[in-house]
Design a protein around this motif. Sequence first.
Motif, mmCIF file in Angstrom:
data_model
loop_
_atom_site.group_PDB
_atom_site.id
_atom_site.type_symbol
_atom_site.label_atom_id
_atom_site.label_comp_id
_atom_site.label_asym_id
_atom_site.label_seq_id
_atom_site.Cartn_x
_atom_site.Cartn_y
_atom_site.Cartn_z
ATOM 1 N N CYS A 165 29.310 55.311 39.396
ATOM 2 C CA CYS A 165 29.765 55.609 40.763
ATOM 3 C C CYS A 165 30.700 56.806 40.809
ATOM 4 N N GLY A 166 31.406 57.042 39.735
ATOM 5 C CA GLY A 166 32.340 58.153 39.714
ATOM 6 C C GLY A 166 33.562 57.921 40.584
ATOM 7 N N ALA A 167 33.844 56.684 40.903
ATOM 8 C CA ALA A 167 35.007 56.346 41.731
ATOM 9 C C ALA A 167 35.779 55.230 41.042
ATOM 10 N N PRO A 168 37.084 55.153 41.280
ATOM 11 C CA PRO A 168 37.855 54.047 40.702
ATOM 12 C C PRO A 168 37.292 52.699 41.157
ATOM 13 N N LEU A 169 37.440 51.724 40.301
ATOM 14 C CA LEU A 169 36.882 50.404 40.549
ATOM 15 C C LEU A 169 37.968 49.433 40.975
ATOM 16 N N LEU A 170 37.733 48.740 42.075
ATOM 17 C CA LEU A 170 38.597 47.654 42.524
ATOM 18 C C LEU A 170 37.822 46.362 42.328
ATOM 19 N N ILE A 171 38.488 45.348 41.787
ATOM 20 C CA ILE A 171 37.851 44.054 41.567
ATOM 21 C C ILE A 171 38.465 43.073 42.542
ATOM 22 N N ARG A 172 37.629 42.437 43.361
ATOM 23 C CA ARG A 172 38.110 41.409 44.276
ATOM 24 C C ARG A 172 38.020 40.082 43.546
ATOM 25 N N ALA A 173 39.164 39.554 43.191
ATOM 26 C CA ALA A 173 39.218 38.296 42.457
ATOM 27 C C ALA A 173 38.979 37.148 43.422
ATOM 28 N N THR A 174 37.961 36.339 43.140
ATOM 29 C CA THR A 174 37.649 35.204 44.003
ATOM 30 C C THR A 174 38.423 33.962 43.604
ATOM 31 N N GLY A 175 38.984 33.948 42.430
ATOM 32 C CA GLY A 175 39.808 32.832 41.966
ATOM 33 C C GLY A 175 41.233 33.284 41.801
ATOM 34 N N GLN A 176 42.028 32.488 41.125
ATOM 35 C CA GLN A 176 43.417 32.835 40.848
ATOM 36 C C GLN A 176 43.480 33.529 39.497
ATOM 37 N N PRO A 177 43.675 34.858 39.459
ATOM 38 C CA PRO A 177 43.682 35.533 38.175
ATOM 39 C C PRO A 177 44.927 35.212 37.358
ATOM 40 N N VAL A 178 44.758 35.172 36.062
ATOM 41 C CA VAL A 178 45.899 34.970 35.159
ATOM 42 C C VAL A 178 46.100 36.247 34.354
ATOM 43 N N GLY A 179 47.244 36.372 33.733
ATOM 44 C CA GLY A 179 47.591 37.581 32.995
ATOM 45 C C GLY A 179 46.584 37.963 31.930
ATOM 46 N N ALA A 180 46.082 37.003 31.178
ATOM 47 C CA ALA A 180 45.136 37.294 30.095
ATOM 48 C C ALA A 180 43.835 37.890 30.635
ATOM 49 N N ILE A 181 43.353 37.395 31.766
ATOM 50 C CA ILE A 181 42.132 37.910 32.363
ATOM 51 C C ILE A 181 42.361 39.328 32.877
ATOM 52 N N LEU A 182 43.480 39.548 33.544
ATOM 53 C CA LEU A 182 43.767 40.880 34.067
ATOM 54 C C LEU A 182 43.937 41.893 32.952
ATOM 55 N N GLU A 183 44.490 41.461 31.828
ATOM 56 C CA GLU A 183 44.660 42.350 30.683
ATOM 57 C C GLU A 183 43.308 42.775 30.165
#
Length: 183
Positions: A165-183
């Motif tokens: 896409c050549g554009a920054p990616l935003l992720i819409r989290a459908t659950g409750q994200p935790v630090g390990a997943i975001l890392e």
Amino acid sequence: MSRFRTRIRDVGRAIGGFGFAAIARQERPRYMLVLAEAATPAEAGAASADGADGILFTGPISDLAEAVAAAKVPVGIRVADATKVEAERAREAGADFFAFDDSRTHASALTVKELGAVLLLGADQDEQRLRSVAAIDLDAVLVEADADVITVREQIELRRVALLCGAPLLIRATGQPVGAILE
């Protein structure tokens, strides 16, 4: 350029200066932005106060100016089937960007000056379509992901989407994200 695009561009950049100042005392750069969804102006203000880097307003466009006033960060609005008139109304209300569905949004909505654009990308992510998206000047691309577990395969797929896409990616989290997943 929208304030939101500038904020995305500056992710990962260290605040630096000239000379021989001690680098150890400088604040470490951030590598992630948090964009909160808000359906009311009160939610927008609360998310801004809680440290969100931006707000995606999902309420009615008539409440957008109040949401922008309540938040101290860039505010965008989700308009699935935007027209140029709606995009202009969003800009006049103070929106920094708008999120849109490309199959329902009129092409003229992308011509509004000083209003960023974020594409809501669905499941149809074949290579030809993603390369076509790269021709549009977008602030970012927003895809949905299950925030509970992201497999290596899903992570590779997200990188593929961002590269093509050549554009920054935003992720819409459908659950409750935790630090390990975001890392």
